[in-house]
Design a protein around this motif. Structure first.
Motif, PDB file in Angstrom:
ATOM      1  N   SER A  88       2.174   4.837   4.530  1.00 35.12           N
ATOM      2  CA  SER A  88       0.887   4.256   4.136  1.00 35.12           C
ATOM      3  C   SER A  88       0.414   3.331   5.267  1.00 35.12           C
ATOM      4  O   SER A  88       1.177   3.045   6.188  1.00 35.12           O
ATOM      5  CB  SER A  88       1.064   3.447   2.849  1.00 35.12           C
ATOM      6  N   PRO A  89      -0.829   2.842   5.172  1.00 34.13           N
ATOM      7  CA  PRO A  89      -1.268   1.894   6.225  1.00 34.13           C
ATOM      8  C   PRO A  89      -0.771   0.470   5.975  1.00 34.13           C
ATOM      9  O   PRO A  89      -1.365  -0.480   6.474  1.00 34.13           O
ATOM     10  CB  PRO A  89      -2.791   1.981   6.146  1.00 34.13           C
ATOM     11  N   ALA A  90       0.282   0.326   5.195  1.00 34.43           N
ATOM     12  CA  ALA A  90       0.816  -1.017   4.911  1.00 34.43           C
ATOM     13  C   ALA A  90       1.157  -1.735   6.210  1.00 34.43           C
ATOM     14  O   ALA A  90       1.805  -1.144   7.076  1.00 34.43           O
ATOM     15  CB  ALA A  90       2.080  -0.890   4.058  1.00 34.43           C
ATOM     16  N   PRO A  91       0.724  -2.971   6.364  1.00 36.60           N
ATOM     17  CA  PRO A  91       1.144  -3.730   7.544  1.00 36.60           C
ATOM     18  C   PRO A  91       2.613  -4.113   7.371  1.00 36.60           C
ATOM     19  O   PRO A  91       2.936  -4.923   6.503  1.00 36.60           O
ATOM     20  CB  PRO A  91       0.233  -4.962   7.512  1.00 36.60           C
TER      21      PRO A  91
ATOM     22  N   GLN B  71      -1.817   4.314  12.698  1.00 34.18           N
ATOM     23  CA  GLN B  71      -2.242   3.395  11.650  1.00 34.18           C
ATOM     24  C   GLN B  71      -3.660   3.714  11.162  1.00 34.18           C
ATOM     25  O   GLN B  71      -3.928   3.669   9.966  1.00 34.18           O
ATOM     26  CB  GLN B  71      -2.155   1.958  12.197  1.00 34.18           C
ATOM     27  N   ARG B  74      -3.641   6.832   9.014  1.00 32.25           N
ATOM     28  CA  ARG B  74      -2.975   6.591   7.731  1.00 32.25           C
ATOM     29  C   ARG B  74      -3.914   5.934   6.723  1.00 32.25           C
ATOM     30  O   ARG B  74      -3.711   6.054   5.523  1.00 32.25           O
ATOM     31  CB  ARG B  74      -1.713   5.734   7.930  1.00 32.25           C
ATOM     32  N   PHE B 102      -3.690  -2.088   0.828  1.00 36.82           N
ATOM     33  CA  PHE B 102      -3.476  -1.542   2.174  1.00 36.82           C
ATOM     34  C   PHE B 102      -4.723  -0.826   2.720  1.00 36.82           C
ATOM     35  O   PHE B 102      -4.807  -0.549   3.911  1.00 36.82           O
ATOM     36  CB  PHE B 102      -2.330  -0.517   2.190  1.00 36.82           C
ATOM     37  N   TYR B 103      -5.629  -0.449   1.806  1.00 39.83           N
ATOM     38  CA  TYR B 103      -6.730   0.449   2.216  1.00 39.83           C
ATOM     39  C   TYR B 103      -8.066  -0.290   2.242  1.00 39.83           C
ATOM     40  O   TYR B 103      -8.300  -1.194   1.436  1.00 39.83           O
ATOM     41  CB  TYR B 103      -6.821   1.626   1.234  1.00 39.83           C
TER      42      TYR B 103
END
Lengths: 246, 305
Positions: A88-91, B71, B74, B102-103
């Motif tokens: 996921s784009p989780a930091p 990134q 994603r 996260f989005y």
């Protein structure tokens, strides 16, 4: 996006909820150092209440950091949680900061609990600045142990990490003079202790509370060097994830 | 109008000495459901992990939304992975809020709960959900960011038939709203039901990319069954017949074309009963395509030869 919906806050909230909902992990981590201090610092070796306040609080924060990072990261790798977050784009920095913040919060609870015991029952009297300094040193002192835990959690297999961390934790605490002052050790063990990071974190705590006077800059330098080494190991562990199937 | 979402050229990937992907050439269009089929170890999960940017690209080219995976890409993908778990003492709503953070654009929570069939379970911890509910929550986490591309790696494994149908409906709704889905599955009925196009991957190579009919056409066999007492010797000698079996009064024939065989059967026995003609199933075509590689009787290889 406000603060409460930011990934950093959400990670911190979830990490904290995850910990408090695991009493089997949380209670021993919080209570063991406090109980050990009550036994050894107050009942069995009463003349060393201040000394052992510093060393047992170091023992406590070390456990919180190693277990909340090392074991939890290893378990989460095994569960596939880490993979799902990486997909996921989780930091990922948010995950690490969330865990570090939770470990520091644990450190705060442990140090304050032992300090209360030391003040009420051990007759330890310190200036407010010394109490604050002790808490601050121990909270910042979680950082190298968080990184050690993180690197072990990433480098070892999910099944091996909890066992290896336990094997490292207790001998490292003993050999660093956290249970019994290193001055009581045979000479070669005393020499060994001066190379270990928990010994130097305890030295900083001993210096700030006035229990000992030593060259605290050396301890800071050694802790910084260990922090860099553990950070490099963590980076290596993270890089290995990129090349592995898990 | 559909656009190319994903494209790879000469993509190869190794784990040590094991070649997981071998010069894969593939493209996916937007607004379609693409089923990625292949036996275990075919390279499906490796391809998905490369699309998600979880592995560095070793050899070849891979582009997603016109750029390399990372990134930024994603943020436009939702993924439900084959091996994935969550911190299992977090509740449904806590996990949805975490992943939603996260989005850049998250879905409406109530709509998401409804789409995933999680009504009434919002405050339940993951560990207290049934297997089907856990899968549906993982689906919700994959779609919470309103992804342009949804990647589902064996999403219905372990689900009961009712839960499978519910997830199918959710995927169909997503396609109806223009969503793109890459569905990795071992269930041929699932692929047949949901997919606009099918990719068969085997031993790291794309065996075929096309519609379900295209895949079936690679193995153009038909099965004919009937109850008749006629002799099977003349049937065996027919040009289109591959195999004939007779037992308990039933004749079973495997043929490349059914029509001349059926005409022959009726000519020999106008009173035959229980006649059935089945075209090749997707499963039998898939097995023929993938198993053939080990015994070198692959129709594709034969065609190529």
């Amino acid at each position: 996006m406000n603060t409460l919906t930011s990934p950093g806050w959400q990670f911190l909230k979830c990490q904290w909820l995850n910990l408090v909902r695991q009493p089997a992990y949380t209670l021993p981590t919080l209570l063991f150092p406090v109980i050990f201090y009550a036994f050894f610092g107050l009942l069995m070796i009463p003349g060393l209440s201040l000394w052992l306040l510093c060393t047992y609080s170091t023992f406590g924060i070390m456990g919180a950091a190693l277990f909340s990072f090392g074991v939890s990261i290893a378990v989460e790798r095994g569960q596939g949680w880490l993979l799902l977050l990486r997909a996921s784009p989780a930091p990922i920095a948010g995950l690490v900061i969330g865990k570090a913040a939770a470990a520091m919060l644990f450190a705060l609870v442990i140090v304050v609990s032992i300090s209360v015991l030391a003040g009420w029952f051990g007759g330890v009297r310190l200036e407010t600045s010394q109490w604050a300094g002790l808490v601050m040193v121990q909270m910042i002192g979680t950082i190298p142990f968080c990184l050690l835990g993180l690197s072990l959690g990433l480098l070892l297999s999910p099944n091996a990490a909890p066992a290896v961390i336990n094997i490292i934790y207790l001998p490292l605490a003993f050999l660093s003079g956290l249970w019994v002052p290193a001055t009581q050790f045979p000479p070669f063990l005393q020499s060994l202790a001066t190379w270990l990071p928990p010994y130097h974190l305890a030295e900083l705590a001993l210096n700030i509370t006035g229990a000992k006077t030593s060259d605290w800059m050396v301890s800071v330098l050694i802790l910084v060097i260990y922090t860099i080494i553990f950070a490099a190991l963590t980076a290596l562990g993270w890089k290995r994830l990129d090349g592995s199937r898990s | 109008m559909s656009k190319t979402l994903f494209e790879c050229k000469q993509l190869s990937h190794r784990y040590g000495k094991t070649l997981a992907l071998d010069t894969v050439e593939l493209s996916l269009q937007s607004g379609q459901v693409t089923a990625l089929l292949g036996p275990n170890g075919a390279g499906k999960t490796t391809l998905i992990h490369l699309m998600l940017g979880l592995f560095p690209i070793q050899q070849g080219e891979l582009s997603l939304f016109g750029t390399r995976p990372g990134q930024l890409t994603r943020q436009r993908i939702g993924a439900m992975l084959q091996i994935s778990g969550v911190q299992d003492n977090l509740t449904v709503i806590e996990l949805i809020d975490l992943f939603g953070s996260f989005y850049p654009q998250r879905a409406d929570t109530d709509q998401l709960i409804d789409e995933a069939g999680l009504d009434g379970l919002e405050q339940r911890q993951f560990q207290r959900l049934s297997g089907g509910q856990q899968q549906r929550l993982l689906y919700a986490l994959a779609v919470v960011g309103q992804p342009d591309l949804l990647i589902l790696d064996e999403p219905t494994t372990g689900l009961d038939p009712s839960a499978r149908r519910k997830l199918w409906r959710a995927i169909e709704q997503r396609r109806q709203h223009g969503g793109s889905v890459l569905l990795c599955t071992h269930y041929m009925d699932e692929a047949e039901q949901l997919a606009d196009q099918i990719v068969v991957l085997d031993q790291g190579r794309v065996r075929i990319q096309g519609t379900a009919d295209d895949v079936r056409a690679q193995v153009p066999n038909q099965q004919i069954r009937c109850r008749s007492s006629q002799s099977i010797d003349p049937i065996e000698s027919m040009e289109t017949v591959l195999q004939v079996q007779q037992h308990d009064g039933m004749i079973e024939i495997l043929a490349t074309r059914a029509e001349p065989v059926v005409r022959h059967l009726f000519a020999q026995d106008p009173d035959l009963t229980a006649l059935e003609v089945q075209r090749t199933t997707l499963e039998s075509a898939f097995l023929a395509l993938t198993e053939a590689d080990s015994n070198r009787s692959n129709p594709l290889d034969q065609e190529a030869a």
